[in-house]
Design an enzyme around this catalytic site. Sequence first.
Site, PDB file in Angstrom:
ATOM      1  NE  ARG A  57       0.576  -9.730  -7.143  1.00  0.00           N
ATOM      2  CZ  ARG A  57       0.512  -8.509  -7.662  1.00  0.00           C
ATOM      3  NH1 ARG A  57      -0.556  -7.768  -7.542  1.00  0.00           N
ATOM      4  NH2 ARG A  57       1.542  -8.016  -8.322  1.00  0.00           N
ATOM      5  CD  GLU A  68      -9.130  -3.415   5.146  1.00  0.00           C
ATOM      6  OE1 GLU A  68      -9.457  -2.727   6.159  1.00  0.00           O
ATOM      7  OE2 GLU A  68      -8.663  -2.881   4.118  1.00  0.00           O
ATOM      8  CG  PHE A 114      -4.768  -4.125   5.140  1.00  0.00           C
ATOM      9  CD1 PHE A 114      -4.103  -3.303   6.037  1.00  0.00           C
ATOM     10  CD2 PHE A 114      -4.482  -4.002   3.789  1.00  0.00           C
ATOM     11  CE1 PHE A 114      -3.182  -2.363   5.599  1.00  0.00           C
ATOM     12  CE2 PHE A 114      -3.568  -3.065   3.343  1.00  0.00           C
ATOM     13  CZ  PHE A 114      -2.914  -2.234   4.238  1.00  0.00           C
ATOM     14  CG  ASP A 121       2.914  -0.373  -1.570  1.00  0.00           C
ATOM     15  OD1 ASP A 121       3.212   0.599  -2.301  1.00  0.00           O
ATOM     16  OD2 ASP A 121       1.880  -1.042  -1.706  1.00  0.00           O
ATOM     17  NE  ARG A 171       3.394  -5.374  -5.799  1.00  0.00           N
ATOM     18  CZ  ARG A 171       4.481  -4.809  -6.320  1.00  0.00           C
ATOM     19  NH1 ARG A 171       5.676  -5.116  -5.839  1.00  0.00           N
ATOM     20  NH2 ARG A 171       4.397  -3.945  -7.309  1.00  0.00           N
TER      21      ARG A 171
END
Lengths: 314, 274
Positions: free
Chosen positions: A10, A58, A83, A117, A167
């Site tokens: 990323r 989104e 998303f 998460d 990530r």
Amino acid sequence: MSEIKKIATRESYGNALLELGKNHSEVVVLDADLAGATKTSIFMKEFPERHIDCGIAECNMMGVAAGLATTGKVPFASTFAMFAAGRAFEQIRNSIGYPHLNVKIGATHAGISVGEDGATHQCNEDIALMRTIPGMVIISPSDDIEAKAAVKAAYEYEGPVYLRFGRLATPVINENENYKFEIGKGIVLREGKDVAIFATGLEVYEALVAAKKLAADGIEAKVINIHTIKPIDKDLIIETAKECGKVVTVEEHSVVGGLGSAVCDILSENYPTSVLKIGINDVYGESGPATELIKKYNLDSNGIYNSIKNSYFK
Amino acid sequence: MENKKLMEFANKIRKDILTAVYSAKSGHPGGSLSAADIFTYLYFEEMNIDPQNPKKADRDRFVLSKGHTTPGYYAALANRGFFPTEDIKTFRHVGSYLQGHPDMKHTPGVDMSSGSLGQGISAAVGMAISAKLSNEDYKVYTLLGDGEIQEGQVWEAAMLAGHRHLDNLIVIIDNNGLQIDGDIAKVNSPYPIDKKFEAFNFHVINVDGHDFDALRNAFNEAKAVEGKPVAIIEKTVKGKGVSFMENNAGWHGKAPSESEYLEAMAELEKEGAL
């Protein structure tokens, strides 16, 4: 191994966007309240007027990107894979895919390496979803070097592209003079005749380490980096299956519809071969540090090594 | 253009709508007929477009967000000269470039593929943002159904349009009051539509969608607005111009039989002669 340089793809995405922005005024970056996490903030700092934060919406963002593309802009629409491919699937399909618009989708936080998460944010389905869209290019880079090359290639390609980034900071493995990125071309990273391992994303590094462990047992594995899932390198897959006889696929994605399925689609029609699909086994992820999850779900080098030994070399 | 001339074109478009749907034995006459006058106004009076050069860079853009009303859209485009009116008879046939819902890749004059409700307005917002980014002064028009605004994406798009002060965007709502399952107020009421758009920082204009003088005033007002997008909410009659189709949700997505087609065409012929 502990000395190896690690960068999250990323981060590579954000840096590559900045470089593109400097040279191409038609590049526009969209985000959905995640500019800090998707790293489009790197672009935003330099080009605030060309960074459009759509807020937490989104589906609209994908449509806005489509509209921008109809007027000659080259939009990079960015959010988490869940998303982008998940929530906005139909917008991507109907507003971007069907008119074959020149929109680049930068999907970060793919796979279980999202970590803490947990399952709601760990997208293990995006490759499967995007594969069903006619004309969509899907790129899943293995490291920083490849991710930056992929962003540039996506810009140069005319049409919709889905870019999959992670990530987690992962090892840089392509830092060499011979490295060349070409959409649709797999890269042989290691030669071997006993078994072929096709890997994508952060699993390419894990597959290389697993191959070394197999070598210690006298098993020579050929390792191929499949950075483009669609269009996939059909010829290389068939040739490799003929050469090695046994095939393994490794991905940080569901075994349903991802790289493993794409390889099986090619081989079942052209050269039926036994394929061991290593990935997320049709389950949801969970919270935890990314490296621990990768280990728990048998996607680290040890897990890959064990799966291959158990399936093919008992 | 004089109102009389606009009314002639609207009448022709209504006949072509029926011919399209009758030829296809499928399609959406109700919402096409309610929008026939706005299609006429946009394509024969309002927009800067060139049928000889459908992709000219400084053209005004139009996105048919209520994409199922292609019979009205194609009739307007054909009568304006983008493609032959005879081709309307190929609507929804295998191999035709006149798809059930707009396809920008194959149909001259179509600026955006659309049809999945709620998505067109987002593309229109993207076009308007693009014009702002590169200091171009074209306008972007998009037509939505009143049932369509039940889609959440419409309000995502409206929020961004208001937030970014897109005064080059004109959103038109065809408020014919009916959707497939019946009265919009009974299915899931979007009312008050004007107050909702006002709350999203739009300049709102309510207008009779079948009155060309009123439409002219509305669009002149809309183009003078600065710093805000505009929502023009048109009160219309679903099925307008064909008495047995008017205010009847049953004609949302149904083709007429041969006798119904002939009856409707005769009625429109009579009205056109007035």
